[in-house]
Design a protein around this motif. Sequence first.
Motif, PDB file in Angstrom:
ATOM      1  N   GLY A   1       0.733  -0.971  -0.057  1.00 54.65           N
ATOM      2  CA  GLY A   1       0.169   0.078  -0.003  1.00 54.65           C
ATOM      3  C   GLY A   1       0.840   1.323  -0.101  1.00 54.65           C
ATOM      4  O   GLY A   1       0.422   2.282  -0.759  1.00 54.65           O
ATOM      5  N   ALA A   2       1.947   1.180   0.723  1.00 51.78           N
ATOM      6  CA  ALA A   2       2.843   2.596   0.660  1.00 51.78           C
ATOM      7  C   ALA A   2       3.610   2.629  -0.542  1.00 51.78           C
ATOM      8  O   ALA A   2       3.665   3.444  -1.147  1.00 51.78           O
ATOM      9  N   ALA A   3       3.806   1.438  -1.338  1.00 47.66           N
ATOM     10  CA  ALA A   3       4.467   1.492  -2.364  1.00 47.66           C
ATOM     11  C   ALA A   3       3.607   2.224  -3.660  1.00 47.66           C
ATOM     12  O   ALA A   3       4.123   3.117  -4.260  1.00 47.66           O
ATOM     13  N   GLN A   4       2.519   2.047  -3.552  1.00 49.78           N
ATOM     14  CA  GLN A   4       1.253   2.544  -4.270  1.00 49.78           C
ATOM     15  C   GLN A   4       1.015   3.989  -4.077  1.00 49.78           C
ATOM     16  O   GLN A   4       1.174   4.634  -5.173  1.00 49.78           O
ATOM     17  N   LEU A   5       1.042   4.461  -2.899  1.00 52.50           N
ATOM     18  CA  LEU A   5       1.162   5.698  -2.293  1.00 52.50           C
ATOM     19  C   LEU A   5       2.440   6.463  -2.782  1.00 52.50           C
ATOM     20  O   LEU A   5       2.175   7.727  -3.381  1.00 52.50           O
ATOM     21  N   LEU A   6       3.467   6.032  -2.921  1.00 49.70           N
ATOM     22  CA  LEU A   6       4.755   6.493  -3.161  1.00 49.70           C
ATOM     23  C   LEU A   6       5.191   6.644  -4.739  1.00 49.70           C
ATOM     24  O   LEU A   6       6.053   7.066  -5.154  1.00 49.70           O
ATOM     25  N   GLY A   7       4.041   5.904  -5.463  1.00 50.43           N
ATOM     26  CA  GLY A   7       4.223   5.826  -6.946  1.00 50.43           C
ATOM     27  C   GLY A   7       5.394   4.676  -7.379  1.00 50.43           C
ATOM     28  O   GLY A   7       5.903   5.035  -8.290  1.00 50.43           O
ATOM     29  N   ILE A   8       5.613   3.743  -6.593  1.00 44.78           N
ATOM     30  CA  ILE A   8       6.771   2.943  -7.101  1.00 44.78           C
ATOM     31  C   ILE A   8       6.114   1.354  -7.209  1.00 44.78           C
ATOM     32  O   ILE A   8       5.076   1.107  -6.502  1.00 44.78           O
ATOM     33  N   SER A   9       6.705   0.573  -7.826  1.00 43.34           N
ATOM     34  CA  SER A   9       6.111  -0.837  -7.670  1.00 43.34           C
ATOM     35  C   SER A   9       6.376  -1.594  -6.530  1.00 43.34           C
ATOM     36  O   SER A   9       7.342  -1.130  -5.786  1.00 43.34           O
ATOM     37  N   LYS A  10       5.635  -2.717  -6.410  1.00 41.94           N
ATOM     38  CA  LYS A  10       5.936  -3.602  -5.213  1.00 41.94           C
ATOM     39  C   LYS A  10       7.352  -4.220  -5.201  1.00 41.94           C
ATOM     40  O   LYS A  10       7.882  -4.209  -4.350  1.00 41.94           O
ATOM     41  N   SER A  11       7.580  -4.734  -6.301  1.00 40.29           N
ATOM     42  CA  SER A  11       9.309  -5.109  -6.355  1.00 40.29           C
ATOM     43  C   SER A  11       9.978  -4.088  -5.972  1.00 40.29           C
ATOM     44  O   SER A  11      11.227  -4.382  -5.231  1.00 40.29           O
ATOM     45  N   ALA A  12       9.941  -2.997  -6.538  1.00 37.84           N
ATOM     46  CA  ALA A  12      10.907  -1.699  -6.162  1.00 37.84           C
ATOM     47  C   ALA A  12      10.766  -1.474  -4.624  1.00 37.84           C
ATOM     48  O   ALA A  12      11.819  -1.185  -3.762  1.00 37.84           O
ATOM     49  N   ALA A  13       9.805  -1.647  -4.104  1.00 33.19           N
ATOM     50  CA  ALA A  13       9.685  -1.198  -2.482  1.00 33.19           C
ATOM     51  C   ALA A  13      10.188  -2.380  -1.894  1.00 33.19           C
ATOM     52  O   ALA A  13      10.980  -2.122  -0.782  1.00 33.19           O
TER      53      ALA A  13
END
Length: 80
Positions: A28-40
Amino acid sequence: MEQVTNSNDGSLYQELHSTDTLTMSLEGAAQLLGISKSAAYSLTSDKNDDGSSVIPGLFKLGGRWLVSKQTLKKFLEGNA
């Protein structure tokens, strides 16, 4: 701020501001930050110069990565 939604959890923006829980998932945080799940997940091992995580409020509880909603909210609002 652009409202990000997740079909399973409703609005992530609303979840961030909810007082029901103190944390949210790394996904969820990754989506808010605008990054992919794998990047997170790859950023979980990266640290700032002061030793803190590059993802604000990130910590691991058991085997699960969580993010402090209060810390992430401050970061997104530019107060961190």
